[in-house]
Write a protein that holds these residues in place. Structure first.
Motif, short mmCIF file in Angstrom:
data_model
loop_
_atom_site.label_atom_id
_atom_site.label_comp_id
_atom_site.label_asym_id
_atom_site.label_seq_id
_atom_site.Cartn_x
_atom_site.Cartn_y
_atom_site.Cartn_z
N GLN A 1 0.83 -1.21 0.00
CA GLN A 1 0.00 0.00 0.00
C GLN A 1 0.87 1.26 0.00
N LEU A 2 1.93 1.26 0.78
CA LEU A 2 2.83 2.42 0.84
C LEU A 2 3.48 2.66 -0.52
N LEU A 3 3.98 1.60 -1.14
CA LEU A 3 4.60 1.74 -2.45
C LEU A 3 3.60 2.24 -3.49
N ALA A 4 2.38 1.72 -3.46
CA ALA A 4 1.35 2.17 -4.41
C ALA A 4 1.03 3.65 -4.21
N GLU A 5 1.10 4.11 -2.97
CA GLU A 5 0.78 5.51 -2.68
C GLU A 5 1.87 6.47 -3.12
N VAL A 6 3.14 6.11 -2.90
CA VAL A 6 4.22 7.07 -3.15
C VAL A 6 4.91 6.89 -4.49
N CYS A 7 4.73 5.77 -5.18
CA CYS A 7 5.38 5.51 -6.47
C CYS A 7 4.33 5.27 -7.54
N THR A 8 4.02 6.28 -8.31
CA THR A 8 3.01 6.12 -9.36
C THR A 8 3.56 5.25 -10.49
N GLY A 9 2.71 4.39 -11.00
CA GLY A 9 3.08 3.56 -12.14
C GLY A 9 3.93 2.36 -11.80
N LEU A 10 4.14 2.07 -10.53
CA LEU A 10 4.94 0.92 -10.13
C LEU A 10 4.12 -0.35 -10.33
N GLU A 11 4.72 -1.36 -10.95
CA GLU A 11 4.03 -2.63 -11.16
C GLU A 11 3.68 -3.25 -9.81
N ASP A 12 2.43 -3.69 -9.67
CA ASP A 12 1.98 -4.31 -8.43
C ASP A 12 2.50 -5.74 -8.40
N GLN A 13 3.41 -6.04 -7.48
CA GLN A 13 3.98 -7.38 -7.35
C GLN A 13 3.75 -7.88 -5.94
N TYR A 14 3.65 -9.20 -5.78
CA TYR A 14 3.63 -9.80 -4.45
C TYR A 14 5.00 -9.56 -3.82
N LEU A 15 5.03 -9.01 -2.62
CA LEU A 15 6.29 -8.75 -1.94
C LEU A 15 6.67 -9.97 -1.11
N SER A 16 7.75 -10.61 -1.49
CA SER A 16 8.21 -11.82 -0.83
C SER A 16 8.77 -11.51 0.54
N ASN A 17 8.79 -12.53 1.41
CA ASN A 17 9.46 -12.36 2.69
C ASN A 17 10.91 -11.99 2.44
N LEU A 18 11.38 -11.00 3.17
CA LEU A 18 12.73 -10.45 3.08
C LEU A 18 13.02 -9.80 1.74
N SER A 19 11.97 -9.35 1.03
CA SER A 19 12.19 -8.56 -0.18
C SER A 19 12.75 -7.20 0.24
N TYR A 20 13.52 -6.60 -0.65
CA TYR A 20 14.26 -5.37 -0.37
C TYR A 20 14.01 -4.39 -1.51
N SER A 21 13.53 -3.21 -1.15
CA SER A 21 13.28 -2.14 -2.12
C SER A 21 13.95 -0.87 -1.61
N ILE A 22 14.31 0.01 -2.54
CA ILE A 22 14.92 1.29 -2.16
C ILE A 22 14.18 2.41 -2.88
N LEU A 23 13.76 3.42 -2.11
CA LEU A 23 13.13 4.62 -2.65
C LEU A 23 14.05 5.81 -2.44
N GLU A 24 14.19 6.62 -3.47
CA GLU A 24 15.00 7.84 -3.38
C GLU A 24 14.08 9.05 -3.46
N ARG A 25 14.27 10.00 -2.55
CA ARG A 25 13.48 11.23 -2.55
C ARG A 25 14.07 12.19 -3.57
N ARG A 26 13.26 12.58 -4.54
CA ARG A 26 13.64 13.58 -5.53
C ARG A 26 12.63 14.72 -5.46
N GLU A 27 12.89 15.79 -6.18
CA GLU A 27 11.99 16.96 -6.12
C GLU A 27 10.56 16.58 -6.46
N GLU A 28 10.39 15.70 -7.46
CA GLU A 28 9.04 15.35 -7.90
C GLU A 28 8.40 14.25 -7.08
#
Length: 192
Positions: free
Chosen positions: A150-177
């Motif tokens: 839900q958090l990823l869907a809210e802050v990253c538009t157009g991100l493919e909806d995938q099942y998040l596996s146990n111990l999956s690792y994602s990185i978000l970078e804050r940019r101006e937009e």
């Protein structure tokens, strides 16, 4: 600012196919091994994380402890806003049981299931607070599958909806937009 998003390690309920929600189930041996694997991976890569923060539920907090120790970085006080979605009367059930009792639309029929909007509001509240409190720190966040989706869907538009596996690792970078995904649902640390 970078925010890393990690789903906690496996539990017995994960292996049994039971939905956990906010029921406080601990990591099992496989989950501990998964957390160690990610800790080893991150400790062998360039250091980018300044601190780890997690949900206050046992499975996430234990995962965060293992990773923080491996990286020798602070483990901040746990944050209940990072808890998994509350699934109400559905917690502890398997998919077949949910379909038999409430149908395929069980999320909207069963009593007490927290809405997507409420989950997203909790996540945004935490992120907005961190941007103010830690503008120059990169935080590794250990939480739960439905919450992180839900958090990823809210802050990253157009991100493919995938099942998040146990111990999956994602990185978000804050940019101006806004927030930009640098890495999404990565589990290479779990392959032998």
């Amino acid at each position: 600012m970078l925010i890393g998003l990690v789903r906690h390690g496996k539990t017995d309920w994960n292996e049994e196919g039971k939905i956990q929600g906010q029921t406080d189930i601990p990591l099992n041996a496989a989950g501990i091994a998964q957390a160690i694997s990610l800790g080893n991976r991150l400790s062998s890569e360039e250091r980018i994380w300044d601190a780890v923060i997690s949900s206050d539920l046992k499975r996430a907090y234990a995962t965060a402890q293992i990773i923080a120790e491996k990286l020798n970085i602070p483990l901040l006080e746990s944050d209940p806003r990072l808890r998994e979605r509350y699934f109400g009367e559905v917690e502890g059930t398997k998919e077949q049981e949910r379909h038999e009792r409430w149908g395929t639309d069980w999320r909207n029929v069963a009593e007490g299931v927290e809405t997507n909007e409420a989950v997203r509001a909790r996540g945004l509240s935490a992120i907005n607070e961190w941007k103010l409190a830690f503008p120059d720190r990169n935080l590794l966040v250990v939480s739960h599958g439905s919450f992180l989706a839900q958090l990823l869907a809210e802050v990253c538009t157009g991100l493919e909806d995938q099942y998040l596996s146990n111990l999956s690792y994602s990185i978000l970078e804050r940019r101006e937009e806004g927030w930009h995904p640098q890495l999404y649902n990565c589990t290479i640390h779990l392959t032998p």
